[in-house]
Design a protein around this motif. Structure first.
Motif: not given
Length: 246
Positions: A24-26, A74-77, A83-89, A130-134
């Motif tokens: 879900e995170a990625l 480290d996750l990319a945004t 970034q804010a949406e991903l952190v909240a999710r 990079t995709g979701p994983i930076a």
């Protein structure tokens, strides 16, 4: 001869639940892969992926010790809003805020549901493809020495190289970076997160392991018994595995 990083291995009490979290995170998909949960891009399982580094969540009987992992993701945004949406999710999915002494920084430090630390980065142009994983980030005492080892161990090219950090990436310019950062203090506990490497078709796994020994790797016994992969440590005692070709 060289090895390619193909996945990040994460140990978990509940591998299925942690696998679902990372999927879900990625924005990827969790696949039941025997006794583990493999997380890769959505769709049919492709392993190894030709451009990205997957995640293999492996069951273990013990919880994470109360010490920071020396390897993390480290996750990319792509924007401040992203970034804010991903952190909240991620918080809604079971992540928790983590304090690793980062102070006032533009990235957000979280931990997955079993306490494995990771960062959600502010948008950075270097990670746009990079995709979701930076990056896979490794704490170490000597980034230059570690660059010599990992640069020879894998087919990834060394880019930025200073006394404080080293950056490696696939020579094809795809997928995440491997970033080696100087940090104070020695390694005090086994890593819950490590890299898994794979030989190329036609290469000999045992010859690759012997080559790694020559570079400074050491054998590691974690009670794995008779398995097709080989457990090793790098010159600063970070665990990693050399997998057998499928």
């Amino acid at each position: 001869m060289a090895l390619r990083p193909v996945q990040v291995n994460i140990k978990a009490l509940d591998h299925a639940a942690v696998g679902r979290f990372w999927a879900e995170a990625l924005g990827w998909q969790a696949h039941a892969a025997g006794a583990t949960t493999y997380v890769g891009p959505a769709g049919d399982l492709v392993w190894p992926h030709p451009a990205l580094v997957g995640i293999d969540v492996v069951p273990v009987p013990d919880p994470k010790p109360a010490v920071k992992n020396r390897v993390h993701l480290d996750l990319a945004t792509t924007s401040a809003a992203h970034q804010a949406e991903l952190v909240a999710r991620l918080l809604a999915l079971g992540a928790t805020p983590a304090d690793v002494g980062q102070g006032d920084v533009p990235w957000v430090v979280l931990a997955d549901p079993e306490g494995n630390e990771f960062c959600v980065l502010e948008p950075r142009d270097v990670y746009r493809d990079t995709g979701p994983i930076a990056a896979v980030v490794v704490d170490c005492a000597d980034p230059r020495a570690m660059a010599r080892f990992w640069g020879e161990a894998t087919d990834w090219a060394v880019g930025k190289l200073t006394d404080d950090m080293t950056v490696l990436r696939s020579a094809a310019g795809t997928g995440p970076y491997l970033e080696l950062f100087r940090v104070p203090g020695p390694k005090t506990a086994p890593d819950r997160v490590h890299l898994d490497l794979l030989p190329y078709p036609g290469d000999d796994k045992e010859a690759e392991v012997a080559r790694l020994h020559d570079l400074g790797a050491a054998d590691l016994d974690v009670g794995q018994g008779d398995v097709p992969w080989t457990c090793l440590t790098d010159p600063e005692d970070h665990e990693f595995c050399v997998l057998a070709l499928p």
